[in-house]
Design a protein around this motif. Sequence first.
Motif, short mmCIF file in Angstrom:
data_model
loop_
_atom_site.label_atom_id
_atom_site.label_comp_id
_atom_site.label_asym_id
_atom_site.label_seq_id
_atom_site.Cartn_x
_atom_site.Cartn_y
_atom_site.Cartn_z
N PHE A 150 0.82 -1.21 0.00
CA PHE A 150 0.00 0.00 0.00
C PHE A 150 0.85 1.26 0.00
O PHE A 150 0.45 2.30 -0.53
CB PHE A 150 -0.93 -0.01 1.22
N HIS A 151 2.06 1.17 0.57
CA HIS A 151 2.91 2.35 0.69
C HIS A 151 3.77 2.61 -0.55
O HIS A 151 4.55 3.57 -0.58
CB HIS A 151 3.81 2.22 1.92
N GLN A 152 3.65 1.76 -1.56
CA GLN A 152 4.48 1.91 -2.76
C GLN A 152 4.08 3.11 -3.62
O GLN A 152 4.74 3.41 -4.61
CB GLN A 152 4.45 0.63 -3.58
N THR A 153 2.99 3.78 -3.24
CA THR A 153 2.59 4.99 -3.97
C THR A 153 3.27 6.25 -3.43
O THR A 153 3.06 7.34 -3.95
CB THR A 153 1.07 5.19 -3.91
N ARG A 201 -8.32 13.71 2.19
CA ARG A 201 -7.06 13.81 2.94
C ARG A 201 -7.28 13.10 4.28
O ARG A 201 -7.96 13.63 5.16
CB ARG A 201 -6.69 15.27 3.14
N ILE A 202 -6.70 11.91 4.40
CA ILE A 202 -6.97 11.04 5.55
C ILE A 202 -5.66 10.65 6.23
O ILE A 202 -4.70 10.27 5.57
CB ILE A 202 -7.73 9.78 5.10
N ILE A 203 -5.65 10.76 7.56
CA ILE A 203 -4.51 10.30 8.36
C ILE A 203 -4.98 9.10 9.17
O ILE A 203 -5.99 9.17 9.86
CB ILE A 203 -4.00 11.41 9.30
N VAL A 204 -4.26 8.00 9.05
CA VAL A 204 -4.61 6.77 9.77
C VAL A 204 -3.55 6.49 10.83
O VAL A 204 -2.36 6.41 10.53
CB VAL A 204 -4.70 5.56 8.81
N CYS A 205 -4.01 6.34 12.07
CA CYS A 205 -3.13 5.97 13.18
C CYS A 205 -3.43 4.52 13.55
O CYS A 205 -4.46 4.24 14.19
CB CYS A 205 -3.37 6.87 14.38
N HIS A 206 -2.57 3.62 13.12
CA HIS A 206 -2.70 2.20 13.49
C HIS A 206 -1.86 2.01 14.75
O HIS A 206 -0.63 2.02 14.71
CB HIS A 206 -2.17 1.31 12.35
N LEU A 207 -2.54 1.85 15.88
CA LEU A 207 -1.86 1.85 17.17
C LEU A 207 -2.09 0.53 17.90
O LEU A 207 -3.22 0.19 18.26
CB LEU A 207 -2.37 3.01 18.04
N GLY A 208 -1.00 -0.21 18.10
CA GLY A 208 -1.06 -1.46 18.82
C GLY A 208 0.29 -1.72 19.43
O GLY A 208 1.01 -0.78 19.77
N ASN A 209 0.67 -2.99 19.59
CA ASN A 209 2.02 -3.27 20.07
C ASN A 209 3.04 -2.75 19.06
O ASN A 209 4.10 -2.26 19.42
CB ASN A 209 2.20 -4.76 20.31
N GLY A 210 2.69 -2.86 17.77
CA GLY A 210 3.40 -2.17 16.71
C GLY A 210 2.51 -1.06 16.22
O GLY A 210 1.30 -1.26 16.08
N VAL A 213 1.69 5.48 11.46
CA VAL A 213 0.77 6.50 10.96
C VAL A 213 0.98 6.62 9.46
O VAL A 213 2.11 6.50 8.97
CB VAL A 213 1.02 7.88 11.63
N SER A 214 -0.10 6.85 8.71
CA SER A 214 0.04 7.07 7.28
C SER A 214 -0.76 8.28 6.86
O SER A 214 -1.77 8.63 7.48
CB SER A 214 -0.42 5.85 6.47
N ALA A 215 -0.29 8.93 5.80
CA ALA A 215 -1.00 10.04 5.17
C ALA A 215 -1.52 9.54 3.83
O ALA A 215 -0.73 9.08 2.99
CB ALA A 215 -0.06 11.22 4.96
N VAL A 216 -2.84 9.61 3.63
CA VAL A 216 -3.46 9.03 2.44
C VAL A 216 -4.24 10.11 1.69
O VAL A 216 -5.20 10.70 2.23
CB VAL A 216 -4.41 7.87 2.83
N PHE A 217 -3.82 10.37 0.46
CA PHE A 217 -4.50 11.37 -0.36
C PHE A 217 -5.24 10.68 -1.49
O PHE A 217 -4.64 9.97 -2.30
CB PHE A 217 -3.51 12.37 -0.95
N ASP A 218 -6.55 10.86 -1.52
CA ASP A 218 -7.39 10.28 -2.57
C ASP A 218 -7.15 8.77 -2.74
O ASP A 218 -7.07 8.26 -3.85
CB ASP A 218 -7.14 11.01 -3.89
N GLY A 219 -7.02 8.10 -1.59
CA GLY A 219 -6.88 6.64 -1.60
C GLY A 219 -5.46 6.12 -1.75
O GLY A 219 -5.25 4.91 -1.72
N LYS A 220 -4.49 7.02 -1.91
CA LYS A 220 -3.11 6.59 -2.10
C LYS A 220 -2.22 7.11 -0.99
O LYS A 220 -2.30 8.28 -0.61
CB LYS A 220 -2.58 7.07 -3.46
N CYS A 221 -1.35 6.23 -0.49
CA CYS A 221 -0.43 6.62 0.57
C CYS A 221 0.63 7.57 0.02
O CYS A 221 1.27 7.27 -1.00
CB CYS A 221 0.24 5.39 1.17
N ILE A 222 0.83 8.70 0.70
CA ILE A 222 1.88 9.63 0.28
C ILE A 222 3.02 9.69 1.30
O ILE A 222 4.08 10.23 1.00
CB ILE A 222 1.34 11.04 -0.01
N ASP A 223 2.79 9.14 2.50
CA ASP A 223 3.86 9.05 3.49
C ASP A 223 3.42 8.14 4.62
O ASP A 223 2.23 7.93 4.84
CB ASP A 223 4.23 10.43 4.05
#
Length: 399
Positions: A150-153, A201-210, A213-223
Amino acid sequence: MLVFILNAGSSSLKYQLMNPINKEVLAVGICERIGIDGILKHEFGDDQKIKIETDLPTHKEAIELVLKTLTEGEGKVIDSIDDIEAIGHRAVHGGEEFAGSVMVSDAVINKMKELIPLAPLHNPANIMGMEICQDLMPGKPNVAVFDTAFHQTMPDYAYMYPLPYEQYTKNGVRKYGFHGTSHYFVSNEAAKMLDKKHNTRIIVCHLGNGSSVSAVFDGKCIDTSMGLTPVQGLMMGTRSGDIGAGAIQYMMETEGWNIKEMLDVLNKKSGIVGISGKSSDLREVLEGAESGDDRCRLAVDMIAYIIKKYVGSFAAALDGVDALCFTGGIGENAALIREKVCAGLDYMGLNIDPVKNNKRSGEPRDISTNGSRGRIFVIPTNEEYVIANDTYKIVKGLE
């Protein structure tokens, strides 16, 4: 269509049996302590559970036991292995070679073997699971679903490290990111919940033992926060997250640690457990903070502060934010962490509603105030569904 979902670790094996068309889960479980003694925990039906303790010397015996449990005895949910139409595998590192899920072939496995130096703990176990399934269920299609895909964009200026360029061309040293299936699922669910069709413009915080955070613009990860390996980025259960190279050199010199010992500290003895001195489980640390343990209080404050810094930087990268999402064990359940992360984000148009934030629910929900310009969502992740659905689409030729 029934998909057998496999997540093979070095000494464990998680699995699900799912119909991706209607999202029905027939069984879920885990084999633990493979190569030590062996335990199978199997859940099925209406919250029925069984536990089997038996020798599991290798992953092959573990998978054989899982297949037997699915088809025979008390935990039976299908009549035969033939009822399984495909196997979907979680694959941790796909490097630059895999920007999406792929049918497993000899060429794919060989390429994954070449990538083992980038994921020495995970890729060998993932490959082993694929090869064992090919052996035990010949003719069944296997699909690899990569955490990194998913992060290859990401654009080159986001994934490159400011190191000598030859380190990238010779050794593939760059940011890859992880938890991609979760970031993909949650950002897609958030897009559906937003009353906005394009340029989301969506920021996802996946928070667990690992955590990441990702920045997603129009469905594509930008960072994203994780890098070449999962140790970069946020403070996690046992991982340090971002640490200056000078600090690493200084510790190695003063403590006399070699690189293996240093990596052991960064990956297994740092983060929440390192600061709190109590546990890598945030629930125990939150209890400690409540009872006045200052190191636990410090760990909680650091977790929230570091997440908040990433949220701010990714809002800048996105030129604003339409939705901030929380997922994962901590993201979905730790109201205090969400509260601390969102405190003071009014200037970004993000206003958290304390009443909504403190209500528990297993469903996706909006915890922002009615007048908040941006939305704050809590969205339970479903990585297994992403794996099952990708497997279904590839096997059926839909992708």
